[in-house]
Write an enzyme that holds these catalytic residues in place. Structure first.
Site, PDB file in Angstrom:
ATOM      1  N   ILE A 244     -15.704  17.750  35.900  1.00 27.33           N
ATOM      2  CA  ILE A 244     -15.462  16.579  35.058  1.00 27.33           C
ATOM      3  C   ILE A 244     -14.154  16.914  34.340  1.00 27.33           C
ATOM      4  O   ILE A 244     -14.143  17.707  33.398  1.00 27.33           O
ATOM      5  CB  ILE A 244     -16.611  16.335  34.062  1.00 27.33           C
ATOM      6  CG1 ILE A 244     -17.926  16.078  34.813  1.00 27.33           C
ATOM      7  CG2 ILE A 244     -16.278  15.149  33.148  1.00 27.33           C
ATOM      8  CD1 ILE A 244     -19.127  15.880  33.905  1.00 27.33           C
ATOM      9  N   PRO A 245     -13.037  16.339  34.791  1.00 27.83           N
ATOM     10  CA  PRO A 245     -11.715  16.877  34.430  1.00 27.83           C
ATOM     11  C   PRO A 245     -11.223  16.482  33.041  1.00 27.83           C
ATOM     12  O   PRO A 245     -10.198  15.803  32.891  1.00 27.83           O
ATOM     13  CB  PRO A 245     -10.817  16.301  35.530  1.00 27.83           C
ATOM     14  CG  PRO A 245     -11.458  14.995  35.874  1.00 27.83           C
ATOM     15  CD  PRO A 245     -12.938  15.245  35.768  1.00 27.83           C
ATOM     16  N   CYS A 246     -11.902  16.975  32.019  1.00 27.16           N
ATOM     17  CA  CYS A 246     -11.480  16.686  30.646  1.00 27.16           C
ATOM     18  C   CYS A 246     -10.129  17.318  30.334  1.00 27.16           C
ATOM     19  O   CYS A 246      -9.452  16.902  29.391  1.00 27.16           O
ATOM     20  CB  CYS A 246     -12.539  17.135  29.646  1.00 27.16           C
ATOM     21  SG  CYS A 246     -13.003  18.869  29.754  1.00 27.16           S
ATOM     22  N   HIS A 247      -9.719  18.313  31.137  1.00 27.06           N
ATOM     23  CA  HIS A 247      -8.414  18.942  30.905  1.00 27.06           C
ATOM     24  C   HIS A 247      -7.261  17.984  31.189  1.00 27.06           C
ATOM     25  O   HIS A 247      -6.138  18.224  30.762  1.00 27.06           O
ATOM     26  CB  HIS A 247      -8.268  20.205  31.764  1.00 27.06           C
ATOM     27  CG  HIS A 247      -8.384  19.966  33.240  1.00 27.06           C
ATOM     28  ND1 HIS A 247      -9.598  19.850  33.888  1.00 27.06           N
ATOM     29  CD2 HIS A 247      -7.437  19.800  34.209  1.00 27.06           C
ATOM     30  CE1 HIS A 247      -9.408  19.646  35.178  1.00 27.06           C
ATOM     31  NE2 HIS A 247      -8.100  19.605  35.397  1.00 27.06           N
ATOM     32  N   ARG A 248      -7.519  16.878  31.881  1.00 27.28           N
ATOM     33  CA  ARG A 248      -6.467  15.918  32.209  1.00 27.28           C
ATOM     34  C   ARG A 248      -6.236  14.895  31.099  1.00 27.28           C
ATOM     35  O   ARG A 248      -5.424  13.985  31.267  1.00 27.28           O
ATOM     36  CB  ARG A 248      -6.800  15.208  33.524  1.00 27.28           C
ATOM     37  CG  ARG A 248      -6.844  16.150  34.719  1.00 27.28           C
ATOM     38  CD  ARG A 248      -7.307  15.475  35.989  1.00 27.28           C
ATOM     39  NE  ARG A 248      -7.606  16.474  37.029  1.00 27.28           N
ATOM     40  CZ  ARG A 248      -8.330  16.242  38.110  1.00 27.28           C
ATOM     41  NH1 ARG A 248      -8.833  15.035  38.321  1.00 27.28           N
ATOM     42  NH2 ARG A 248      -8.560  17.208  38.988  1.00 27.28           N
TER      43      ARG A 248
END
Length: 280
Positions: A244-248
């Site tokens: 779940i790409p919260c880093h983006r």
């Protein structure tokens, strides 16, 4: 070995970030992490696929702002035509399954969670899975002093926690080995959260590999344009890092902002994705 390489990369990124005004050269950064210029260049290029100098170009404000605009246009198109996410070579196909309110309350009664700790290109990670999907991916070196079992029991307090590194090794290889990214079989995630958190996490899955967006754009994606603070809280509670790409998600100014698993790791993830995205 992967985690040791990542630690050196993270130290280099931290040093460069802390001294960005003086713009330290390659020799200075290499000496800081105890390597020769040659070995640092080789280590970095093996890890990122590009030179340190080019990698850092992907972490500038100018690059971030331009990428935010391109990603927003792509997301607008995606939502307009009803696609689940913009297809990219390096994207994993991910489905998200949310626990029911009843299951949420009982904290995983009857659920068996198999977990293992693995080396990844971004440090050691706890990976946990059930018969219904991956339920946790937690980078460990900036987490609390809790054991993997304690981390899992904090969310799944009534589940049966089983150490099973063999089972999770398959997942580790599928998630972090770029040779497997072309697989079409979806990877299912099992998450436990409020309705609002689930909405936010589903929205994050629409951000393409190598893309950057803002908290405001995520708020607009779920039709909650004034809820940016709540969006930030939900992003920060994401239980499944990387997938779940919260880093983006970064600030509207183009600044990287915070990250549950450390700012250096967020910068490493974004630069690594940008470099691999550029090679498509």
């Amino acid at each position: 070995m992967e985690s040791e390489d990542y630690k050196r990369i993270a130290r280099a990124i931290a040093f460069i970030r802390q001294h960005h005004r003086s713009q330290p050269d390659l020799i200075t950064v290499a000496r800081h992490i105890g390597l020769s210029e040659y070995h640092f260049q080789r280590l970095f290029t093996q890890w990122a696929g590009i030179s340190p100098k080019r990698f850092l170009q992907y972490l500038t404000l100018e690059y971030a702002k331009s990428k935010i605009n391109r990603t927003k246009s792509l997301l607008d198109l995606t939502l307009e035509v009803g696609l689940s996410s913009p297809g990219r070579l390096h994207d994993l196909f991910v489905n998200l399954e949310a626990m029911s309110p009843g299951e949420y309350k009982v904290g995983g009664i009857g659920l068996k969670i198999h977990y293992g700790v693995h080396e990844t290109p971004f440090g050691q990670a706890l990976i946990a899975t059930t018969t219904r999907g991956v339920c946790n991916l937690n980078f460990l070196d900036v987490a609390s002093q809790k054991t993997p079992e304690q981390i899992l029991q904090n969310s799944w307090f009534n589940a049966e926690i089983i150490h099973d590194r063999k089972a999770t090794q398959i997942l580790r290889d599928r998630i972090f080995d770029s040779a497997t990214f072309k697989e079409q079989k979806p990877l299912t995630l099992l998450v436990k959260g409020t309705n609002f958190q689930i909405q936010v996490w589903r929205a994050l899955l629409k951000i393409p590999f190598g893309g950057l967006t803002t908290y405001q754009t995520v708020a607009e994606m779920i039709n909650r344009p004034t809820a940016t603070r709540a969006i930030g809280n939900a992003v920060g509670k994401n239980p499944i890092g990387y997938l779940i790409p919260c880093h983006r998600v970064i600030r509207g100014s183009g600044e990287i902002g915070g990250y549950r698993w450390g700012i250096e790791r967020k910068m490493a993830l974004l630069g690594w994705e940008a470099s691999h995205n550029a090679c498509q």
